[in-house]
Design a protein around this motif. Structure first.
Motif, mmCIF file in Angstrom:
data_model
loop_
_atom_site.group_PDB
_atom_site.id
_atom_site.type_symbol
_atom_site.label_atom_id
_atom_site.label_comp_id
_atom_site.label_asym_id
_atom_site.label_seq_id
_atom_site.Cartn_x
_atom_site.Cartn_y
_atom_site.Cartn_z
ATOM 1 N N VAL A 283 0.856 -1.191 0.000
ATOM 2 C CA VAL A 283 0.000 0.000 0.000
ATOM 3 C C VAL A 283 0.889 1.237 0.000
ATOM 4 C CG1 VAL A 283 -1.635 1.383 1.345
ATOM 5 C CG2 VAL A 283 -1.982 -1.083 1.112
ATOM 6 N N GLN A 284 0.636 2.150 -0.952
ATOM 7 C CA GLN A 284 1.470 3.331 -1.101
ATOM 8 C C GLN A 284 0.858 4.588 -0.480
ATOM 9 O OE1 GLN A 284 2.007 3.162 -5.449
ATOM 10 N NE2 GLN A 284 4.166 2.717 -5.074
ATOM 11 N N SER A 285 -0.459 4.727 -0.601
ATOM 12 C CA SER A 285 -1.104 5.920 -0.037
ATOM 13 C C SER A 285 -2.566 5.630 0.258
ATOM 14 C CB SER A 285 -0.993 7.115 -0.991
ATOM 15 O OG SER A 285 -1.748 6.888 -2.161
ATOM 16 N N VAL A 286 -3.109 6.367 1.229
ATOM 17 C CA VAL A 286 -4.525 6.260 1.603
ATOM 18 C C VAL A 286 -5.032 7.667 1.886
ATOM 19 C CG1 VAL A 286 -6.234 5.235 3.169
ATOM 20 C CG2 VAL A 286 -4.061 4.040 2.721
ATOM 21 N N LYS A 287 -6.188 8.008 1.340
ATOM 22 C CA LYS A 287 -6.771 9.315 1.636
ATOM 23 C C LYS A 287 -8.293 9.224 1.631
ATOM 24 C CE LYS A 287 -6.599 10.946 -3.166
ATOM 25 N NZ LYS A 287 -6.127 12.014 -4.068
ATOM 26 N N ALA A 288 -8.905 10.095 2.422
ATOM 27 C CA ALA A 288 -10.365 10.170 2.461
ATOM 28 C C ALA A 288 -10.858 10.975 1.254
ATOM 29 C CB ALA A 288 -10.828 10.828 3.755
ATOM 30 N N ILE A 289 -11.969 10.561 0.658
ATOM 31 C CA ILE A 289 -12.524 11.230 -0.518
ATOM 32 C C ILE A 289 -14.018 11.461 -0.307
ATOM 33 C CG2 ILE A 289 -10.808 10.343 -2.141
ATOM 34 C CD1 ILE A 289 -12.776 8.162 -2.930
ATOM 35 N N HIS A 290 -14.613 12.280 -1.172
ATOM 36 C CA HIS A 290 -16.034 12.598 -1.043
ATOM 37 C C HIS A 290 -16.923 11.569 -1.739
ATOM 38 C CE1 HIS A 290 -15.460 16.444 0.893
ATOM 39 N NE2 HIS A 290 -14.591 16.809 -0.037
ATOM 40 N N HIS A 291 -16.470 11.086 -2.900
ATOM 41 C CA HIS A 291 -17.300 10.167 -3.674
ATOM 42 C C HIS A 291 -16.427 9.080 -4.300
ATOM 43 C CE1 HIS A 291 -19.809 13.870 -3.817
ATOM 44 N NE2 HIS A 291 -20.775 13.005 -3.612
ATOM 45 N N LEU A 292 -16.984 7.873 -4.415
ATOM 46 C CA LEU A 292 -16.353 6.850 -5.218
ATOM 47 C C LEU A 292 -16.529 7.235 -6.684
ATOM 48 C CD1 LEU A 292 -16.465 5.382 -2.486
ATOM 49 C CD2 LEU A 292 -17.081 3.284 -3.703
ATOM 50 N N GLU B 113 -23.243 12.992 -11.820
ATOM 51 C CA GLU B 113 -23.142 13.798 -13.036
ATOM 52 C C GLU B 113 -24.201 13.385 -14.054
ATOM 53 O OE1 GLU B 113 -19.115 13.068 -14.065
ATOM 54 O OE2 GLU B 113 -18.305 14.609 -12.721
ATOM 55 N N LEU B 114 -24.422 12.063 -14.186
ATOM 56 C CA LEU B 114 -25.438 11.574 -15.117
ATOM 57 C C LEU B 114 -26.824 12.030 -14.682
ATOM 58 C CD1 LEU B 114 -26.271 9.864 -17.541
ATOM 59 C CD2 LEU B 114 -26.293 7.863 -16.050
ATOM 60 N N ALA C 285 -31.316 17.990 -16.395
ATOM 61 C CA ALA C 285 -31.185 19.255 -17.114
ATOM 62 C C ALA C 285 -31.673 19.181 -18.554
ATOM 63 C CB ALA C 285 -29.718 19.707 -17.096
ATOM 64 N N LEU C 286 -31.796 17.974 -19.100
ATOM 65 C CA LEU C 286 -32.252 17.846 -20.477
ATOM 66 C C LEU C 286 -33.659 18.412 -20.630
ATOM 67 C CD1 LEU C 286 -30.968 14.258 -21.373
ATOM 68 C CD2 LEU C 286 -30.068 16.425 -22.186
ATOM 69 N N PRO C 287 -33.925 19.142 -21.702
ATOM 70 C CA PRO C 287 -35.235 19.782 -21.855
ATOM 71 C C PRO C 287 -36.359 18.828 -22.222
ATOM 72 C CG PRO C 287 -33.864 20.209 -23.776
ATOM 73 C CD PRO C 287 -32.990 19.494 -22.780
ATOM 74 N N ASN C 288 -36.017 17.642 -22.753
ATOM 75 C CA ASN C 288 -37.041 16.704 -23.211
ATOM 76 C C ASN C 288 -37.252 15.570 -22.212
ATOM 77 O OD1 ASN C 288 -37.389 18.080 -25.656
ATOM 78 N ND2 ASN C 288 -35.672 16.998 -26.592
ATOM 79 N N PRO C 289 -38.453 14.966 -22.207
ATOM 80 C CA PRO C 289 -38.707 13.799 -21.354
ATOM 81 C C PRO C 289 -37.809 12.623 -21.741
ATOM 82 C CG PRO C 289 -40.770 14.734 -22.154
ATOM 83 C CD PRO C 289 -39.672 15.405 -22.919
ATOM 84 N N VAL C 290 -37.184 11.993 -20.731
ATOM 85 C CA VAL C 290 -36.329 10.824 -20.944
ATOM 86 C C VAL C 290 -36.748 9.736 -19.959
ATOM 87 C CG1 VAL C 290 -33.981 9.915 -20.934
ATOM 88 C CG2 VAL C 290 -34.397 12.264 -21.685
ATOM 89 N N LEU D 166 -25.527 21.782 -5.857
ATOM 90 C CA LEU D 166 -25.841 22.900 -6.745
ATOM 91 C C LEU D 166 -24.831 22.980 -7.882
ATOM 92 C CD1 LEU D 166 -27.517 25.432 -7.395
ATOM 93 C CD2 LEU D 166 -25.989 26.728 -5.894
ATOM 94 N N TYR D 167 -23.570 22.717 -7.573
ATOM 95 C CA TYR D 167 -22.532 22.706 -8.612
ATOM 96 C C TYR D 167 -22.860 21.688 -9.702
ATOM 97 C CZ TYR D 167 -18.177 21.194 -10.835
ATOM 98 O OH TYR D 167 -17.235 20.813 -11.748
ATOM 99 N N HIS D 168 -23.252 20.473 -9.301
ATOM 100 C CA HIS D 168 -23.582 19.447 -10.295
ATOM 101 C C HIS D 168 -24.818 19.844 -11.103
ATOM 102 C CE1 HIS D 168 -20.517 16.594 -9.232
ATOM 103 N NE2 HIS D 168 -20.880 16.580 -7.971
ATOM 104 N N ARG D 169 -25.736 20.571 -10.474
ATOM 105 C CA ARG D 169 -26.952 21.008 -11.190
ATOM 106 C C ARG D 169 -26.617 22.068 -12.218
ATOM 107 N NH1 ARG D 169 -30.559 21.458 -13.923
ATOM 108 N NH2 ARG D 169 -32.798 21.577 -13.517
ATOM 109 N N LEU D 170 -25.659 22.943 -11.901
ATOM 110 C CA LEU D 170 -25.306 24.037 -12.803
ATOM 111 C C LEU D 170 -24.231 23.652 -13.815
ATOM 112 C CD1 LEU D 170 -25.164 27.029 -10.274
ATOM 113 C CD2 LEU D 170 -26.977 26.519 -11.916
ATOM 114 N N ASN D 171 -23.423 22.648 -13.496
ATOM 115 C CA ASN D 171 -22.270 22.304 -14.330
ATOM 116 C C ASN D 171 -22.684 21.407 -15.503
ATOM 117 O OD1 ASN D 171 -19.540 22.326 -15.042
ATOM 118 N ND2 ASN D 171 -19.184 20.373 -14.021
ATOM 119 N N VAL D 172 -23.676 21.863 -16.245
ATOM 120 C CA VAL D 172 -24.118 21.143 -17.449
ATOM 121 C C VAL D 172 -23.823 22.003 -18.676
ATOM 122 C CG1 VAL D 172 -26.073 20.101 -18.644
ATOM 123 C CG2 VAL D 172 -25.908 19.925 -16.155
#
Length: 533
Positions: free
Chosen positions: A67-76, A84-85, A91-96, A382-388
């Motif tokens: 093991v070389q390094s270990v760190k805490a992260i926010h998301h897998l 993101e998906l 955000a898509l304007p049409n029904p999906v 909010l960032y994920h909502r706007l970052n489209v």
């Protein structure tokens, strides 16, 4: 808790990590593995543990061989992709919709729910109607009943478990629903196996015939718009204008990022004028000027003690609202804004009745929103909502070829405002403009030229009248620096030092040696600040 573990590839290392978790009595909730050449990346999601347990666990994992390094992260990684998906689909304007092999709905974006949910509720007994909040598990042909008579739909579902890859193609057909004609596109989700693939389900998109028709007003907007007033022939500006035109006609939120003075408000107005909403209201709101205690009242309005007020979202119904400096909103107000962005609904303060409006929201930020998330100033959801749809405006130092054009335009404009003949200028005047850093971008350039025009002698613009600082003065005038950030001051000081020393050491290698940094770093800084011989 989530952790990223980097380790040298070794058989059994993942099992060692899992055994450690078991020995510590920590429940594992998720694991992802990635390979990169000769090393492995192991991502873990565990139950919530306190900071002491977290520190101890990281130390124990580091003791595992290889093991070389270990760190805490926010998301897998997969969690981040899912977020993101999800943001993109919403955000898509049409029904999906996503369907299983039997035609049952597994996922519906907000636009699909808004279209289909009311019809589905009406098909149920009254007692059940209000309790239904989702389309999950509902057969699509229970809502769009004429699908039962659509042969292509059934034949698509009956193709069987194994289909040759060459024959598995999307199908489009018109359907009738809610007294409108819609185009329905059905695309298979495939699992590849050798030369064959297996359909796992289907993605359905719907687009009304009305939305596909060309709007004459929009066509006219394309012929003559405020984008034509944006000065710039550089490749970066041409690219960002073309991108802005594509974004302008969409109804989803738009994020415009750029340093102070790059013209974010100008682009926002141009996008509104270029859209189908051009005949409706355009409301610009400075978030930094919204008192925190009154922000919700200003946004959504209120009703109390017989008095009521209309918020700017309701006032701008059908039009566009520009939220300038979005990071200046409190985190609590950002959460309320996020709820509004999801479906356009809100409640006035002091009122239970839900109001729905149709507003296109444009947000601006001087710093990249991702950086502000790290700084804790912007909510990640909010960032994920706007970052489209994101428009990044280049600083003036990255479009130096536009400076002569901008100077000519500003000189003509300012001379008309001052009621004076248009002044003359020579190459040395333009060279001075090209050699300056312009940390304040277009605004600073305009102000400098305005000053030169007011001081013009014999109708001639002089470099000295631009009053461009070669060095940062030791005695600051606080009034002059009121709107200047620390970052801008540091950049201005660094640029001034580089100009001074580059004149004495006109070789990047000599300059790097004099300042004690690498040649590459010097070359990069000179390029960023637009400094040349």
């Amino acid at each position: 808790m989530r952790f990223a573990i980097e380790c040298i590839e070794r058989v059994g290392i993942a099992q060692d990590i899992l055994s450690l978790l078991g020995a510590q009595g920590i429940n594992l909730e998720g694991i992802e593995l990635q390979k990169q050449e000769n090393k492995d990346l192991v991502y873990l999601r565990t139950e919530q543990i306190n900071s002491e347990q977290q520190t101890a666990l990281i130390k124990q994992i580091k003791k595992i061989a290889n093991v070389q390094s270990v760190k805490a992260i926010h998301h897998l990684p997969q969690e981040r992709k899912n977020l993101e998906l999800q943001a993109l689909l919403e955000a898509l304007p049409n029904p999906v919709l996503s369907l299983d092999l039997n035609g049952n709905i597994e996922f519906a974006n907000p636009q699909a729910c808004k279209l289909l949910l009311p019809t589905y509720r009406l098909s149920l007994p009254k007692k059940k109607q209000e309790s239904i909040q989702s389309l999950s598990g509902v057969a699509l042909n229970d809502i769009i009943v004429n699908l039962n008579r659509t042969k292509w739909y059934h034949s698509f579902l009956e193709q069987g478990n194994t289909i040759h890859a060459d024959t598995l193609q999307p199908i489009s057909n018109p359907i009738q629903f809610n007294d409108q004609v819609w185009r329905m596109d059905l695309l298979p989700i495939e699992l590849w196996e050798s030369e064959q693939n297996r359909p796992l389900g289907y993605v359905v998109t719907l687009q009304s015939q009305q939305s596909m028709q060309i709007d004459l007003r929009q066509f006219m907007a394309h012929q003559n718009s405020e984008f034509d007033c944006i000065i710039g022939r550089s490749a970066k500006m041409r690219s960002v204008v073309e991108q802005a035109k594509k974004f302008a006609v969409l109804n989803v939120p738009l994020l415009i990022q750029g340093e102070t003075g790059t013209g974010k408000d100008l682009f926002a107005k141009a996008c509104h004028q270029f859209s189908f909403r051009r005949s409706q209201k355009f409301i610009a709101v400075n978030c930094a000027g919204l008192p925190e205690a009154e922000a919700e009242h200003e946004m959504f309005g209120f009703r109390a003690n017989g008095q009521e007020s209309t918020g700017f979202f309701e006032y701008a119904n059908g039009g566009t609202v520009l939220l300038d400096s979005i990071s200046e909103l409190s985190l609590d107000m950002q959460a309320k804004l996020l709820r509004f962005l999801n479906d356009g609904s809100f409640r006035r303060v002091g009122e239970d009745k839900e109001v729905h409006v149709d507003v296109r929201v444009i947000c601006t930020s001087q710093k990249p929103l991702a950086q502000l998330v790290v700084e804790g100033k912007v909510r990640e959801d909010l960032y994920h909502r706007l970052n489209v749809l994101t428009l990044n405006l280049p600083p003036l130092r990255e479009r130096q070829g536009d400076i002569p054009l901008l100077a000519e335009f500003f000189i003509s404009q300012i001379s008309q405002q001052l009621g004076i003949p248009k002044p003359h200028y020579d190459d040395s005047f333009i060279k001075a403009l090209l050699g300056y850093h312009w940390s304040g971008n277009l605004r600073e350039l305009y102000n400098a030229i305005y000053r030169a025009c007011t001081l013009a002698t014999h109708n001639q613009l002089l470099v000295v009248d631009l009053n461009l600082p070669d060095e940062v003065p030791s005695d600051f005038n606080i009034d002059q620096l009121e709107d200047t950030s620390l970052e801008e001051l540091v950049n201005r000081f660094e640029a001034s030092l580089l100009r001074k020393f580059y004149a004495e050491y006109p070789s990047t290698r000599k300059l790097a040696q004099r300042l004690g940094i690498s040649h590459t770093a010097i070359a990069n800084k000179l390029r960023v600040y637009g400094i040349s011989k």
